[in-house]
Design an enzyme around this catalytic site. Structure first.
Site, short mmCIF file in Angstrom:
data_model
loop_
_atom_site.label_atom_id
_atom_site.label_comp_id
_atom_site.label_asym_id
_atom_site.label_seq_id
_atom_site.Cartn_x
_atom_site.Cartn_y
_atom_site.Cartn_z
N GLU A 25 -0.86 1.04 -13.49
CA GLU A 25 -0.84 2.03 -13.66
C GLU A 25 -1.40 3.29 -14.13
O GLU A 25 -2.74 3.25 -14.86
CB GLU A 25 -0.58 3.30 -12.44
CG GLU A 25 -0.85 4.41 -12.14
CD GLU A 25 -1.16 5.16 -11.21
OE1 GLU A 25 -0.03 5.17 -10.20
OE2 GLU A 25 -0.85 6.20 -10.87
N ASP A 33 3.61 -0.12 -10.55
CA ASP A 33 3.54 1.25 -11.43
C ASP A 33 4.81 1.73 -11.73
O ASP A 33 6.07 1.96 -10.86
CB ASP A 33 3.46 2.05 -9.27
CG ASP A 33 2.95 3.63 -9.44
OD1 ASP A 33 2.99 3.96 -10.47
OD2 ASP A 33 2.03 4.26 -8.69
N THR A 49 4.57 10.92 -8.69
CA THR A 49 4.51 11.48 -9.51
C THR A 49 4.84 12.71 -9.75
O THR A 49 6.15 13.19 -10.66
CB THR A 49 3.69 11.10 -11.19
OG1 THR A 49 3.71 9.40 -11.33
CG2 THR A 49 3.82 11.38 -12.59
N ILE A 88 5.86 4.73 -11.91
CA ILE A 88 6.61 5.75 -11.06
C ILE A 88 5.60 6.38 -10.05
O ILE A 88 4.76 6.69 -9.97
CB ILE A 88 6.56 6.88 -11.90
CG1 ILE A 88 7.49 7.33 -12.85
CG2 ILE A 88 7.20 8.29 -11.26
CD1 ILE A 88 7.35 8.45 -13.44
N ASP A 89 6.03 5.48 -9.03
CA ASP A 89 5.08 5.90 -7.81
C ASP A 89 5.67 7.83 -6.83
O ASP A 89 7.04 7.06 -6.84
CB ASP A 89 5.22 5.08 -6.72
CG ASP A 89 4.56 5.09 -5.24
OD1 ASP A 89 2.79 5.16 -5.96
OD2 ASP A 89 4.55 4.97 -4.16
N ASP A 122 0.09 1.11 -5.82
CA ASP A 122 0.88 1.11 -4.88
C ASP A 122 0.72 0.33 -3.86
O ASP A 122 2.01 0.60 -2.62
CB ASP A 122 -0.69 2.60 -4.12
CG ASP A 122 -1.17 3.25 -4.82
OD1 ASP A 122 0.12 4.35 -5.82
OD2 ASP A 122 -2.38 4.13 -5.21
C1 IPD Z 1 0.79 8.22 -5.09
C2 IPD Z 1 1.54 8.57 -4.40
C3 IPD Z 1 1.62 9.35 -2.53
C4 IPD Z 1 -0.07 8.75 -2.12
C5 IPD Z 1 -0.53 8.93 -3.67
C6 IPD Z 1 -0.40 7.72 -4.56
P1 IPD Z 1 1.61 7.77 -8.11
O1 IPD Z 1 0.86 7.90 -6.37
O2 IPD Z 1 1.82 7.21 -4.28
O3 IPD Z 1 2.59 9.42 -2.23
O4 IPD Z 1 -0.65 9.67 -1.35
O5 IPD Z 1 -2.46 8.21 -2.59
O6 IPD Z 1 -1.81 7.87 -5.58
O7 IPD Z 1 0.33 8.96 -8.77
O8 IPD Z 1 2.77 8.95 -8.17
O9 IPD Z 1 1.66 7.45 -8.84
CA CA Z 2 2.66 5.78 -10.56
#
Ligand code: IPD
Ligand code: CA
Length: 272
Positions: free
Chosen positions: A71, A89, A94, A91-92, A220
């Site tokens: 990402e 990813d 963030t 950090i999913d 994701d």
């Molecule tokens: C997000 C998270 C969030 C989702 C967003 C993503 P990120 O990822 O997974 O729950 O609703 O569509 O972009 O930006 O924290 O890596």
């Molecule tokens: Ca992320």
């Protein structure tokens, strides 16, 4: 591909998730450097970048010819690429990480010959690491204990706990909010916890009956979607589409078709 390749990739992915967790927990600064990406609310912290660098470095140390899709910008086809690609990813969730809200994870999916074979989703502050190996089931490790994952069965929409997420663009959020406002009147209840990879894992664990979202990226869903299918659930796009397009849906297998059609109809109403 051989089973031993998959096993060694899983061992490596689990170990990298562990060292990345340690970095993200132990080195989390009190005052984090933060920048915005696609919109002012789309954050990237110095720790997202540090974690991605760490993951890539660790893979390259032992598998220099693997490819990456990360990402935070890693897109590395090496000179002499192997058939293995890491979709990460760092950090999913963030925004949750930034606020020290525990619902965030490191997500690592590993493709072999273009097909996801390994998924690891580690949530350090929840003390849980979810993982799956294609054809080998899905599991969660919690404080050293390993448990097999199984989705729920048999729910109908009125008895279903359904999660979703929002993108970062306000116009998109308006549509996502309108769709959700209607769905919440027919489902048992809804959740928006803030980390897509974990939402998939919660479907796999039976803590949610379904999760859907518009506009996810490969990082994701790479790891989490395998964890759902290996736990007996179904994933896809809407109305027969494959996963990987605009819409993503994961649900227990009994509920999938019903929620697919409901979200599909709502998507026609609010997204067209
Ligand atoms: C997000 C998270 C969030 C989702 C967003 C993503 P990120 O990822 O997974 O729950 O609703 O569509 O972009 O930006 O924290 O890596
Ligand atoms: Ca992320």
């Amino acid at each position: 591909m051989t089973e031993s390749l998959n096993q060694s990739l899983l061992t490596l992915a689990l170990d990298i998730a562990k060292t990345t967790s340690e970095i993200l927990v132990n080195q989390r600064p009190e005052n984090m450097e933060v920048e915005s990406k696609s919109t002012p609310v789309d954050l990237v912290t110095e720790m997202d970048k540090a974690a991605e660098i760490h993951i890539v470095k660790r893979v390259k140390a032992v598998r220099p010819n693997d490819s990456f899709l990360g990402e935070e910008g890693t897109a590395l086809p090496p000179d002499n690429p192997s058939n293995v690609k890491w979709i990460i990813d760092p950090i999913d969730g963030t925004v949750n990480y930034f606020y020290n809200h525990p619902y965030w994870a490191i997500s690592i999916g590993v493709e072999v010959d273009g097909e996801i074979q390994i998924g690891v989703v580690a949530a350090p502050l929840l003390h849980e690491t979810f993982y799956a190996i294609k054809g080998g089931g899905a599991y969660v490790l919690h404080d050293g204990m390993k448990k097999k994952l199984k989705t729920n069965s048999g729910a109908t929409i009125d008895k279903a706990l359904v999660a979703t997420g929002f993108g970062y663009d306000p116009e998109r959020r308006k549509k996502q909010g309108a769709l959700l406002a209607e769905l919440v009147t027919i489902a048992r209840d809804t959740r928006r916890a803030g980390a897509a990879a974990l939402d998939f894992c919660y479907v796999a664990s039976g803590r949610l009956d379904a999760y859907y979202e518009f506009g996810l990226y490969p990082w994701d869903l790479a790891a989490g979607s395998l964890i759902v299918t290996e736990a007996g659930g179904k994933v896809g796009g809407l109305n027969g589409d494959k996963l990987g397009g605009d819409w993503s849906l994961a649900a227990n297998a009994d509920l999938f078709d019903e929620i697919d059609q409901i979200v599909y109809k709502l998507s026609q109403k609010y997204f067209n």
